[in-house]
Design an enzyme around this catalytic site. Structure first.
Site, PDB file in Angstrom:
ATOM      1  N   HIS A 270      -2.872   2.115 -46.518  1.00  0.00           N
ATOM      2  CA  HIS A 270      -1.424   2.241 -46.706  1.00  0.00           C
ATOM      3  C   HIS A 270      -0.737   2.049 -45.358  1.00  0.00           C
ATOM      4  CE1 HIS A 270       2.477   3.820 -47.987  1.00  0.00           C
ATOM      5  NE2 HIS A 270       2.054   3.517 -49.201  1.00  0.00           N
ATOM      6  N   ASP A 328      -2.459   3.209 -56.117  1.00  0.00           N
ATOM      7  CA  ASP A 328      -2.929   2.184 -57.068  1.00  0.00           C
ATOM      8  C   ASP A 328      -4.398   2.314 -57.417  1.00  0.00           C
ATOM      9  OD1 ASP A 328      -0.742   0.208 -55.215  1.00  0.00           O
ATOM     10  OD2 ASP A 328      -0.481   0.697 -57.328  1.00  0.00           O
TER      11      ASP A 328
HETATM   12  C1  SDX Z   1       1.671   0.114 -52.318  1.00  0.00           C
HETATM   13  O1  SDX Z   1       4.784   0.801 -48.578  1.00  0.00           O
HETATM   14  C2  SDX Z   1       4.635   1.471 -49.622  1.00  0.00           C
HETATM   15  O2  SDX Z   1       5.070   2.625 -49.717  1.00  0.00           O
HETATM   16  C3  SDX Z   1       3.895   0.790 -50.757  1.00  0.00           C
HETATM   17  C4  SDX Z   1       3.585   1.663 -51.940  1.00  0.00           C
HETATM   18  C5  SDX Z   1       4.826   2.072 -52.675  1.00  0.00           C
HETATM   19  O3  SDX Z   1       4.787   3.116 -53.367  1.00  0.00           O
HETATM   20  O4  SDX Z   1       5.815   1.308 -52.648  1.00  0.00           O
HETATM   21  O5  SDX Z   1       2.896   2.829 -51.521  1.00  0.00           O
HETATM   22  C6  SDX Z   1       2.725   0.944 -52.960  1.00  0.00           C
HETATM   23  O6  SDX Z   1       1.896  -1.037 -52.067  1.00  0.00           O
HETATM   24  C7  SDX Z   1       0.369   0.766 -51.944  1.00  0.00           C
HETATM   25  C8  SDX Z   1      -0.602  -0.225 -51.211  1.00  0.00           C
HETATM   26  C9  SDX Z   1      -1.287  -1.052 -52.289  1.00  0.00           C
HETATM   27  N1  SDX Z   1      -2.047  -2.156 -51.661  1.00  0.00           N
HETATM   28  C10 SDX Z   1      -3.403  -2.156 -51.722  1.00  0.00           C
HETATM   29  O7  SDX Z   1      -4.094  -1.246 -52.166  1.00  0.00           O
HETATM   30  C11 SDX Z   1      -4.012  -3.450 -51.196  1.00  0.00           C
HETATM   31  C12 SDX Z   1      -5.201  -3.105 -50.272  1.00  0.00           C
HETATM   32  N2  SDX Z   1      -4.623  -2.481 -49.115  1.00  0.00           N
HETATM   33  C13 SDX Z   1      -4.313  -3.329 -47.995  1.00  0.00           C
HETATM   34  O8  SDX Z   1      -3.943  -4.629 -48.266  1.00  0.00           O
HETATM   35  C14 SDX Z   1      -3.624  -2.598 -46.879  1.00  0.00           C
HETATM   36  O9  SDX Z   1      -4.171  -1.379 -46.735  1.00  0.00           O
HETATM   37  C15 SDX Z   1      -2.115  -2.441 -46.945  1.00  0.00           C
HETATM   38  C16 SDX Z   1      -1.419  -3.713 -47.244  1.00  0.00           C
HETATM   39  C17 SDX Z   1      -1.745  -1.413 -47.945  1.00  0.00           C
HETATM   40  C18 SDX Z   1      -1.723  -2.000 -45.567  1.00  0.00           C
HETATM   41  O10 SDX Z   1      -2.111  -3.094 -44.741  1.00  0.00           O
HETATM   42  P1  SDX Z   1      -2.103  -2.959 -43.178  1.00  0.00           P
HETATM   43  O11 SDX Z   1      -0.742  -2.553 -42.756  1.00  0.00           O
HETATM   44  O12 SDX Z   1      -2.705  -4.168 -42.526  1.00  0.00           O
HETATM   45  O13 SDX Z   1      -3.055  -1.748 -42.996  1.00  0.00           O
HETATM   46  P2  SDX Z   1      -3.300  -1.122 -41.654  1.00  0.00           P
HETATM   47  O14 SDX Z   1      -2.480  -1.705 -40.549  1.00  0.00           O
HETATM   48  O15 SDX Z   1      -3.217   0.354 -41.873  1.00  0.00           O
HETATM   49  O16 SDX Z   1      -4.822  -1.641 -41.423  1.00  0.00           O
HETATM   50  C19 SDX Z   1      -5.576  -1.033 -40.495  1.00  0.00           C
HETATM   51  C20 SDX Z   1      -6.895  -1.803 -40.479  1.00  0.00           C
HETATM   52  C21 SDX Z   1      -6.744  -3.310 -40.393  1.00  0.00           C
HETATM   53  O17 SDX Z   1      -7.907  -3.752 -39.691  1.00  0.00           O
HETATM   54  P3  SDX Z   1      -7.727  -4.223 -38.133  1.00  0.00           P
HETATM   55  O18 SDX Z   1      -6.793  -5.399 -38.172  1.00  0.00           O
HETATM   56  O19 SDX Z   1      -7.146  -3.022 -37.408  1.00  0.00           O
HETATM   57  O20 SDX Z   1      -9.137  -4.588 -37.718  1.00  0.00           O
HETATM   58  O21 SDX Z   1      -7.601  -1.560 -41.719  1.00  0.00           O
HETATM   59  C22 SDX Z   1      -7.825  -2.811 -42.376  1.00  0.00           C
HETATM   60  C23 SDX Z   1      -6.868  -3.831 -41.797  1.00  0.00           C
HETATM   61  O22 SDX Z   1      -7.468  -5.127 -41.836  1.00  0.00           O
HETATM   62  N3  SDX Z   1      -7.556  -2.582 -43.782  1.00  0.00           N
HETATM   63  C24 SDX Z   1      -8.438  -2.733 -44.762  1.00  0.00           C
HETATM   64  C25 SDX Z   1      -7.766  -2.350 -45.933  1.00  0.00           C
HETATM   65  N4  SDX Z   1      -6.517  -1.988 -45.629  1.00  0.00           N
HETATM   66  C26 SDX Z   1      -6.387  -2.140 -44.288  1.00  0.00           C
HETATM   67  N5  SDX Z   1      -9.729  -3.162 -44.762  1.00  0.00           N
HETATM   68  C27 SDX Z   1     -10.345  -3.192 -45.975  1.00  0.00           C
HETATM   69  N6  SDX Z   1      -9.755  -2.813 -47.156  1.00  0.00           N
HETATM   70  C28 SDX Z   1      -8.471  -2.406 -47.162  1.00  0.00           C
HETATM   71  N7  SDX Z   1      -7.904  -2.033 -48.301  1.00  0.00           N
END
Ligand code: SDX
Length: 393
Positions: A270, A328
């Site tokens: 998140h 989710d």
């Molecule tokens: C919603 O914003 C909101 O409030 C949204 C929401 C709402 O109510 O409106 O809460 C609803 O959208 C929830 C999120 C749903 N999406 C997913 O579940 C999709 C999977 N999650 C990811 O795509 C990701 O976690 C995000 C998009 C949610 C956040 O992406 P970020 O901002 O890139 O995450 P981060 O900066 O915290 O990541 C930190 C690290 C990164 O690696 P590095 O670049 O530091 O090496 O963690 C990695 C990311 O690549 N990472 C993941 C991951 N999520 C982040 N690696 C594997 N699996 C994942 N799910």
């Protein structure tokens, strides 16, 4: 190499905004709607009461609730000609595509709630959006499965009405199961608002230009559709199905860690929550409760989800990246158990979030000082240069 011409706008982005509606503490895993913790609302309130709270700032007394419920109920039908919009879509169109199109077109019907300079028209638009979105979502579903539209039944509560419009057919009675209705109502509450997430920011930006409320909500639906946002609930369940059995989890964990693999664990991570998503905790409890009450005990998908969560919460990579289940992760398991196809998961998120979108839209337009949104950029393109005639290129 040409020097990279950088433009310093001289100020930080003004994307941040003031809002009194929802508060999130990402470190504490706290989510408050108008100051009330989501856990208490999920346990004691119901979706339409949460709608009143988000729209007007206070919990309603009995009379206010009755009046609000009557008003919303009186607006659940859509203009009969809207039925023709659906017929323009291929049957296999994703219900989100239909919803974006139909909601955007609603401004062609409801002219008396499109003048955003009129507080009364803004109020009517908000009521219409909350009242009609379940009807539109249910129509999108019925159209996608080739069944006739079912009209709202105003004797039912909000969640029950939606279930009835989705699952009833003209040829037999459909009695709404109170267990499913309660589970649906809770899912709606958990998704109602979430401060400045991508889709809400989209609605605000569109609204700041003076666009009509139906166009703004259609923009929010479009943004929510993405798999990184609201589309994650569909992607998550499809991922759990692809994993299939507990013994295949390590293979997917390895892929999620592989920087060369675009695969991400859907339903994890998140932008704001860095310890846990309070909504996921409530959703997980509901998943157990609903599946148990439905007599679905050996649900392989739930087994895989729980084992995946357990492994990920102990895995140092995920712990270091602060990746926890989000809202989710479990919602799709409940919705599938209720009989919805995965294509309806994000439309249900959209109908639930409509009250958050329109509450924030109203809040923004109620501020006389608000201006059109205009995020800036850091220019990293070519420096200023003269035109080059074709022969000299
Ligand atoms: C919603 O914003 C909101 O409030 C949204 C929401 C709402 O109510 O409106 O809460 C609803 O959208 C929830 C999120 C749903 N999406 C997913 O579940 C999709 C999977 N999650 C990811 O795509 C990701 O976690 C995000 C998009 C949610 C956040 O992406 P970020 O901002 O890139 O995450 P981060 O900066 O915290 O990541 C930190 C690290 C990164 O690696 P590095 O670049 O530091 O090496 O963690 C990695 C990311 O690549 N990472 C993941 C991951 N999520 C982040 N690696 C594997 N699996 C994942 N799910």
């Amino acid at each position: 190499d040409a020097d990279v011409f950088t433009y310093d706008p001289g100020f930080t982005s003004t994307a941040a905004t003031d809002s009194a509606i929802t508060y999130i503490d990402g470190d504490k895993g706290e989510l408050l709607y108008r100051g009330y913790p989501i856990e208490q609302l999920a346990d004691k309130s119901h979706y339409l009461e949460v709608c009143y709270l988000l729209l007007y700032g206070e919990l309603p007394n009995a009379q206010e609730m009755e009046q609000f419920e009557t008003t919303v109920t009186r607006h659940t039908m859509v203009h009969e000609q809207m039925h023709y919009f659906f017929r323009g879509f291929r049957r296999d169109a994703h219900p989100m595509a239909t919803m974006v199109g139909v909601v955007g077109a609603m401004s062609a019907f409801y002219h008396d709630s499109t003048d955003i300079s009129d507080p009364w028209q803004r109020e009517v638009a908000a009521i219409r959006m909350v009242a009609k979105m379940p009807t539109v979502a249910a129509m999108a579903y019925k159209y996608s499965i080739g069944q006739p539209f079912v009209y709202p039944k105003n004797s039912l509560d909000y969640a029950g009405n939606f279930l009835h419009m989705c699952f009833a057919v003209p040829c037999e009675d459909y009695v709404v199961d109170p267990i499913l209705s309660k589970a649906m109502d809770r899912i709606m509450m958990l998704h109602a608002d979430h401060e400045q997430n991508a889709s809400t920011s989209t609605v605000r930006l569109a609204g700041s230009s003076g666009a009509n409320p139906f166009a703004c909500i259609a923009a929010g639906i479009a943004c929510l559709w993405g798999p990184a946002h609201g589309g994650a609930n569909q992607a998550c369940l499809e991922m759990l199905r692809e994993i299939g059995t507990v013994d295949r989890i390590p293979e997917f964990i390895a892929r999620a860690k592989d920087k060369n693999d675009p695969f991400r664990l859907m339903g994890f991570g998140h932008r704001v929550y860095k310890n846990f998503d309070p909504r996921a905790k409530v959703m997980k409890e509901s998943a157990d409760e609903v599946l148990d009450l439905l007599g679905i005990h050996n649900n392989e998908t739930l087994k895989v989800a729980k084992e995946l969560e357990k492994i990920a919460l102990e895995d140092e990579y995920f712990v270091s990246k602060k990746l926890y289940p989000n809202v989710d992760f479990y919602s799709g398991i409940i919705l599938e158990a209720m009989g919805f196809p995965t294509s309806m998961f994000t439309p249900i998120f959209a109908l639930s979030r409509t009250v958050g979108w329109i509450s924030q839209w109203k809040e923004m337009l109620g501020d006389p000082t608000q201006k059109i949104g205009r995020p800036r950029q850091r220019y990293i393109g070519a420096p200023a240069r003269d035109y080059v005639e074709v022969p000299n290129r």
